[in-house]
Design a protein around this motif. Structure first.
Motif, PDB file in Angstrom:
ATOM      1  N   PRO A  34       0.981  -1.181   0.032  1.00 14.79           N
ATOM      2  CA  PRO A  34      -0.061  -0.050   0.067  1.00 14.79           C
ATOM      3  C   PRO A  34       0.816   1.307   0.081  1.00 14.79           C
ATOM      4  N   ASP A  35       2.076   1.089   0.485  1.00 16.08           N
ATOM      5  CA  ASP A  35       2.845   2.371   0.714  1.00 16.08           C
ATOM      6  C   ASP A  35       3.776   2.439  -0.731  1.00 16.08           C
ATOM      7  N   SER A  36       3.393   1.687  -1.940  1.00 19.87           N
ATOM      8  CA  SER A  36       4.073   1.771  -3.072  1.00 19.87           C
ATOM      9  C   SER A  36       5.583   1.158  -3.010  1.00 19.87           C
ATOM     10  N   VAL A  37       5.790   0.438  -2.046  1.00 15.77           N
ATOM     11  CA  VAL A  37       7.208  -0.246  -1.817  1.00 15.77           C
ATOM     12  C   VAL A  37       7.088  -1.594  -2.341  1.00 15.77           C
ATOM     13  N   GLN A  38       7.805  -2.320  -3.111  1.00 18.29           N
ATOM     14  CA  GLN A  38       7.913  -3.773  -3.358  1.00 18.29           C
ATOM     15  C   GLN A  38       8.428  -4.503  -2.498  1.00 18.29           C
ATOM     16  N   ARG A  39       7.452  -5.579  -2.091  1.00 22.53           N
ATOM     17  CA  ARG A  39       7.819  -6.719  -1.152  1.00 22.53           C
ATOM     18  C   ARG A  39       7.641  -7.903  -1.773  1.00 22.53           C
ATOM     19  N   GLU A  40       7.995  -8.935  -0.888  1.00 20.47           N
ATOM     20  CA  GLU A  40       7.894 -10.236  -1.463  1.00 20.47           C
ATOM     21  C   GLU A  40       7.027 -11.118  -0.447  1.00 20.47           C
ATOM     22  N   LEU A  41       6.052 -11.888  -0.931  1.00 19.66           N
ATOM     23  CA  LEU A  41       5.338 -12.934  -0.133  1.00 19.66           C
ATOM     24  C   LEU A  41       6.098 -14.344  -0.309  1.00 19.66           C
ATOM     25  N   THR A  42       6.521 -14.701   0.816  1.00 15.30           N
ATOM     26  CA  THR A  42       7.208 -16.023   0.772  1.00 15.30           C
ATOM     27  C   THR A  42       6.448 -17.095   1.849  1.00 15.30           C
ATOM     28  N   ALA A  43       6.784 -18.243   1.670  1.00 12.96           N
ATOM     29  CA  ALA A  43       6.346 -19.346   2.620  1.00 12.96           C
ATOM     30  C   ALA A  43       6.525 -19.056   3.892  1.00 12.96           C
ATOM     31  N   SER A  44       7.539 -18.482   4.338  1.00 14.87           N
ATOM     32  CA  SER A  44       7.746 -18.178   5.885  1.00 14.87           C
ATOM     33  C   SER A  44       6.827 -16.940   6.284  1.00 14.87           C
ATOM     34  N   VAL A  45       6.562 -16.100   5.285  1.00 15.62           N
ATOM     35  CA  VAL A  45       5.642 -14.885   5.587  1.00 15.62           C
ATOM     36  C   VAL A  45       4.406 -15.326   6.087  1.00 15.62           C
ATOM     37  N   VAL A  46       3.810 -16.370   5.040  1.00 16.02           N
ATOM     38  CA  VAL A  46       2.384 -17.024   5.147  1.00 16.02           C
ATOM     39  C   VAL A  46       2.380 -17.623   6.449  1.00 16.02           C
ATOM     40  N   ILE A  47       3.334 -18.556   6.776  1.00 12.38           N
ATOM     41  CA  ILE A  47       3.421 -19.608   7.744  1.00 12.38           C
ATOM     42  C   ILE A  47       3.380 -18.883   9.161  1.00 12.38           C
ATOM     43  N   VAL A  48       4.510 -18.172   9.230  1.00 12.02           N
ATOM     44  CA  VAL A  48       4.298 -17.166  10.464  1.00 12.02           C
ATOM     45  C   VAL A  48       3.305 -16.323  10.787  1.00 12.02           C
ATOM     46  N   GLY A  49       2.697 -15.839   9.588  1.00 10.12           N
ATOM     47  CA  GLY A  49       1.631 -14.942   9.679  1.00 10.12           C
ATOM     48  C   GLY A  49       0.355 -15.979  10.329  1.00 10.12           C
TER      49      GLY A  49
END
Length: 206
Positions: free
Chosen positions: A152-167
């Motif tokens: 939303p802040d126009s910054v490029q990010r990356e969705l990874t398995a770690s992000v999904v699992i910890v989330g």
């Protein structure tokens, strides 16, 4: 029907989970080390609470034994997590799914066999089922997941398995924690409510 579990047991487990849900929510780096740390803290504290409560339960021997086993397994997982914070994502997934499937099944089983005899049975069924669902949800996440996106802040990010699992772990703790805190407070207030209802019926019958 009375509860054999003291009200402060679910409240203590719930508060621990809520605190860690807040930590994950406000931590930007949802990496495997964060998962190890938070799961380790939760498992040691919640497992110790369960194991201690099992020794004081007024329930049958089977319920005490299964609750003690659940507590000890949880503590063991917590110790492994805290001892191996750099174990990597695959081993974290293994620990998390093993913990969630075994302890979830044990709590679900205790709840189902205690229906009609213990006021806490419904809470055990819900929490056990929720924990088992966590194991399934984690296993469904592709380990090679890596997808770039613009935030939303126009910054490029990356969705990874770690992000999904910890989330997902943080979301699980939020639901788990809220439910158990409410359930524990309901157990605390239930005797007073039952007494009031009994007195009201006695007055009404006179």
């Amino acid at each position: 029907m009375e509860a054999v579990t003291p009200w402060y047991v679910p409240v203590a487990r719930g508060i621990t989970a809520l605190a860690l849900a807040v930590v994950i929510t406000f931590t930007a780096d949802h990496s495997a080390p964060l998962g190890y740390l938070t799961l380790g803290i939760f498992a040691v504290i919640a497992g110790a609470i369960l194991a201690a409560s099992a020794l004081r339960l007024a329930a049958g021997r089977a319920t005490r034994t299964l609750t003690l086993a659940q507590g000890l397994i949880t503590v063991l997982v917590g110790i492994v997590c805290l001892s191996l914070p750099a174990g990597g994502l695959p081993f974290f997934v293994f620990l998390l799914t093993t913990f969630a499937s075994i302890t979830g099944f044990l709590e679900l089983y205790v709840g189902l066999r205690s229906r009609g005899r213990d006021r806490s049975a419904r809470d055990w069924v819900f929490v056990g089922g929720l924990t088992a669902l966590l194991a399934i949800a984690v296993l469904l996440v592709p380990p090679e997941l890596r997808q770039a996106f613009i935030g939303p802040d126009s910054v490029q990010r990356e969705l990874t398995a770690s992000v999904v699992i910890v989330g997902a772990l943080g979301a699980y703790w939020a639901i788990f924690g809220m439910y158990l805190v409410i359930a524990g407070l309901s157990l605390k207030w239930a005797p007073a409510e039952d007494t009031t209802a009994s007195l009201s019926s006695e007055v009404g019958s006179r």
